[in-house]
Write an enzyme that holds these catalytic residues in place. Structure first.
Site, PDB file in Angstrom:
ATOM      1  N   PRO A   9       0.978  -1.241   0.015  1.00  0.00           N
ATOM      2  CA  PRO A   9      -0.150   0.094   0.028  1.00  0.00           C
ATOM      3  C   PRO A   9       0.810   1.277  -0.054  1.00  0.00           C
ATOM      4  O   PRO A   9       2.003   1.444   0.719  1.00  0.00           O
ATOM      5  CB  PRO A   9      -0.924  -0.135   1.253  1.00  0.00           C
ATOM      6  CG  PRO A   9      -0.065  -1.234   2.085  1.00  0.00           C
ATOM      7  CD  PRO A   9       0.283  -2.088   1.030  1.00  0.00           C
ATOM      8  N   ASN A  10       0.348   2.378  -0.871  1.00  0.00           N
ATOM      9  CA  ASN A  10       0.751   3.404  -1.003  1.00  0.00           C
ATOM     10  C   ASN A  10       2.266   3.649  -1.532  1.00  0.00           C
ATOM     11  O   ASN A  10       2.707   4.751  -2.030  1.00  0.00           O
ATOM     12  CB  ASN A  10       0.823   4.356   0.421  1.00  0.00           C
ATOM     13  CG  ASN A  10      -0.382   4.258   1.043  1.00  0.00           C
ATOM     14  OD1 ASN A  10      -1.287   4.981   0.303  1.00  0.00           O
ATOM     15  ND2 ASN A  10      -0.436   4.048   2.376  1.00  0.00           N
ATOM     16  N   ARG A  17       5.509  12.348  -2.953  1.00  0.00           N
ATOM     17  CA  ARG A  17       5.158  12.670  -1.826  1.00  0.00           C
ATOM     18  C   ARG A  17       6.151  12.218  -0.826  1.00  0.00           C
ATOM     19  O   ARG A  17       6.923  11.551  -1.001  1.00  0.00           O
ATOM     20  CB  ARG A  17       3.866  12.676  -1.309  1.00  0.00           C
ATOM     21  CG  ARG A  17       2.740  12.666  -2.179  1.00  0.00           C
ATOM     22  CD  ARG A  17       1.433  13.149  -1.796  1.00  0.00           C
ATOM     23  NE  ARG A  17       0.444  13.514  -2.891  1.00  0.00           N
ATOM     24  CZ  ARG A  17      -0.505  12.269  -2.882  1.00  0.00           C
ATOM     25  NH1 ARG A  17      -0.512  11.429  -2.108  1.00  0.00           N
ATOM     26  NH2 ARG A  17      -1.320  12.365  -3.954  1.00  0.00           N
ATOM     27  N   TYR A  22      11.251   9.025   1.698  1.00  0.00           N
ATOM     28  CA  TYR A  22      11.151   7.901   0.675  1.00  0.00           C
ATOM     29  C   TYR A  22      12.032   8.446  -0.527  1.00  0.00           C
ATOM     30  O   TYR A  22      11.870   7.320  -1.488  1.00  0.00           O
ATOM     31  CB  TYR A  22       9.484   7.783   0.332  1.00  0.00           C
ATOM     32  CG  TYR A  22       8.971   7.086   1.574  1.00  0.00           C
ATOM     33  CD1 TYR A  22       9.161   5.953   2.378  1.00  0.00           C
ATOM     34  CD2 TYR A  22       7.721   7.873   2.191  1.00  0.00           C
ATOM     35  CE1 TYR A  22       8.753   5.415   3.340  1.00  0.00           C
ATOM     36  CE2 TYR A  22       7.099   7.449   3.399  1.00  0.00           C
ATOM     37  CZ  TYR A  22       7.618   6.158   3.767  1.00  0.00           C
ATOM     38  OH  TYR A  22       6.715   5.793   4.792  1.00  0.00           O
ATOM     39  N   ASN A  73       8.237  -5.680  -0.218  1.00  0.00           N
ATOM     40  CA  ASN A  73       8.037  -4.539   0.552  1.00  0.00           C
ATOM     41  C   ASN A  73       6.540  -4.465   0.677  1.00  0.00           C
ATOM     42  O   ASN A  73       5.680  -3.813  -0.073  1.00  0.00           O
ATOM     43  CB  ASN A  73       8.484  -3.021  -0.157  1.00  0.00           C
ATOM     44  CG  ASN A  73       8.282  -1.907   0.898  1.00  0.00           C
ATOM     45  OD1 ASN A  73       7.716  -2.084   1.894  1.00  0.00           O
ATOM     46  ND2 ASN A  73       8.864  -0.786   0.536  1.00  0.00           N
ATOM     47  N   ALA A  76       3.021  -0.799   5.091  1.00  0.00           N
ATOM     48  CA  ALA A  76       2.563  -0.638   6.457  1.00  0.00           C
ATOM     49  C   ALA A  76       2.020  -2.089   7.018  1.00  0.00           C
ATOM     50  O   ALA A  76       2.025  -2.391   8.159  1.00  0.00           O
ATOM     51  CB  ALA A  76       1.512   0.350   6.763  1.00  0.00           C
ATOM     52  N   GLU A  97      12.652  -9.308   2.378  1.00  0.00           N
ATOM     53  CA  GLU A  97      11.954  -8.161   2.581  1.00  0.00           C
ATOM     54  C   GLU A  97      12.679  -6.850   2.434  1.00  0.00           C
ATOM     55  O   GLU A  97      13.884  -6.831   2.996  1.00  0.00           O
ATOM     56  CB  GLU A  97      11.671  -8.344   4.096  1.00  0.00           C
ATOM     57  CG  GLU A  97      10.843  -7.081   4.924  1.00  0.00           C
ATOM     58  CD  GLU A  97      10.497  -7.315   5.953  1.00  0.00           C
ATOM     59  OE1 GLU A  97      10.640  -8.394   6.854  1.00  0.00           O
ATOM     60  OE2 GLU A  97       9.614  -6.399   6.673  1.00  0.00           O
ATOM     61  N   HIS A  99      12.584  -2.314   2.706  1.00  0.00           N
ATOM     62  CA  HIS A  99      12.127  -1.063   2.936  1.00  0.00           C
ATOM     63  C   HIS A  99      12.906  -0.092   2.495  1.00  0.00           C
ATOM     64  O   HIS A  99      14.157  -0.212   2.586  1.00  0.00           O
ATOM     65  CB  HIS A  99      11.971  -1.144   4.562  1.00  0.00           C
ATOM     66  CG  HIS A  99      10.906  -2.156   5.145  1.00  0.00           C
ATOM     67  ND1 HIS A  99       9.637  -1.853   4.979  1.00  0.00           N
ATOM     68  CD2 HIS A  99      11.111  -3.373   5.834  1.00  0.00           C
ATOM     69  CE1 HIS A  99       8.953  -2.946   5.499  1.00  0.00           C
ATOM     70  NE2 HIS A  99       9.842  -4.025   5.987  1.00  0.00           N
ATOM     71  N   ARG A 106      12.874   4.667  13.023  1.00  0.00           N
ATOM     72  CA  ARG A 106      11.564   5.445  12.899  1.00  0.00           C
ATOM     73  C   ARG A 106      10.614   5.298  14.242  1.00  0.00           C
ATOM     74  O   ARG A 106      11.089   4.886  15.329  1.00  0.00           O
ATOM     75  CB  ARG A 106      10.640   5.008  11.597  1.00  0.00           C
ATOM     76  CG  ARG A 106      11.619   5.311  10.309  1.00  0.00           C
ATOM     77  CD  ARG A 106      11.040   5.135   9.224  1.00  0.00           C
ATOM     78  NE  ARG A 106       9.871   6.052   9.161  1.00  0.00           N
ATOM     79  CZ  ARG A 106       9.001   5.990   8.012  1.00  0.00           C
ATOM     80  NH1 ARG A 106       8.779   5.133   7.096  1.00  0.00           N
ATOM     81  NH2 ARG A 106       7.884   6.860   8.296  1.00  0.00           N
TER      82      ARG A 106
HETATM   83  O1  CA2 Z   1      10.305   2.271   4.203  1.00  0.00           O
HETATM   84  C1  CA2 Z   1       9.406   1.452   3.709  1.00  0.00           C
HETATM   85  O2  CA2 Z   1       9.608   0.985   2.554  1.00  0.00           O
HETATM   86  C2  CA2 Z   1       8.076   1.194   4.216  1.00  0.00           C
HETATM   87  O3  CA2 Z   1       7.616  -0.220   3.975  1.00  0.00           O
HETATM   88  C3  CA2 Z   1       7.062   2.493   3.527  1.00  0.00           C
HETATM   89  C4  CA2 Z   1       5.812   2.288   4.210  1.00  0.00           C
HETATM   90  C5  CA2 Z   1       5.784   2.424   5.447  1.00  0.00           C
HETATM   91  O4  CA2 Z   1       4.737   2.312   5.993  1.00  0.00           O
HETATM   92  C6  CA2 Z   1       6.707   1.305   6.313  1.00  0.00           C
HETATM   93  O5  CA2 Z   1       6.708   1.859   7.525  1.00  0.00           O
HETATM   94  C7  CA2 Z   1       8.082   1.489   5.564  1.00  0.00           C
HETATM   95  C8  CA2 Z   1       4.987   3.411   3.385  1.00  0.00           C
HETATM   96  C9  CA2 Z   1       4.996   3.536   2.141  1.00  0.00           C
HETATM   97  C10 CA2 Z   1       4.211   4.671   1.623  1.00  0.00           C
HETATM   98  O6  CA2 Z   1       5.030   5.446   0.550  1.00  0.00           O
HETATM   99  C11 CA2 Z   1       4.596   6.729   0.310  1.00  0.00           C
HETATM  100  C12 CA2 Z   1       5.644   7.015  -0.609  1.00  0.00           C
HETATM  101  C13 CA2 Z   1       5.271   8.331  -1.238  1.00  0.00           C
HETATM  102  C14 CA2 Z   1       4.188   9.213  -0.393  1.00  0.00           C
HETATM  103  C15 CA2 Z   1       3.485   8.697   0.501  1.00  0.00           C
HETATM  104  C16 CA2 Z   1       3.828   7.421   0.932  1.00  0.00           C
END
Ligand code: CA2
Length: 144
Positions: A9-10, A17, A22, A73, A76, A97, A99, A106
């Protein structure tokens, strides 16, 4: 050899963003780099992104007999999903895995992964290049 690359997700929002967390690389950039590395390694990759936990589980189940390993990946869901862990255990193939961020640096709720204990390797904190590093490591492990 085929490696399934799953993004949860996301992660479709990458590069648009929160670049301070990221980075500015898009998911399309990451997938292009994975395809190039796969060609160099002589393997194939299939890249899938979904915002839905059930779709991730469906794709993991479908990997049985189709792929040799998985890079995931789960976003969340990595911190919450026993269902994804169960699916990965059920298909019983090596997975890495990944990230983008260093989840251990974090918020406390991101410092635990339900998937990590069953993983062949966990790679976090290198941003987008982490995916290609994981691909190289997983392919080497499968060939060992
Ligand atoms: O660090 C990572 O790759 C995560 O898996 C990214 C997830 C986060 O919930 C994990 O704790 C760590 C979130 C991905 C959201 O990605 C976005 C990218 C750009 C803008 C908003 C969200």
């Amino acid at each position: 050899m085929k490696i399934l690359v799953l993004n949860g997700p996301n992660l479709n929002l990458l590069g648009t963003r929160e670049p301070q967390i990221y980075g500015t690389t898009t998911l399309a950039d990451i997938e292009r780099d994975l395809e190039a590395a796969a060609a160099e390694l002589g393997v194939t990759v299939e890249c899938v992104q979904t915002n839905h936990e059930g779709v991730l589980i469906d794709r993991i189940q479908a990997a049985h007999g189709d792929a040799n390993g998985i890079i995931i990946n789960a976003g969340a869901y990595s911190h919450t999903s026993l269902a994804i862990r169960d699916a990965l255990a059920a298909v019983a193939m090596p997975y890495a895995e990944v990230h983008l961020s260093n989840i251990f640096a974090r918020e406390p709720e991101r410092r635990h992964s339900t998937l990590a204990a069953g993983a062949r390797a966990v790679l976090c904190g290198f941003g987008a290049p982490g995916y290609v590093l994981a691909l190289r490591g997983l392919v080497a492990a499968l060939r060992a």
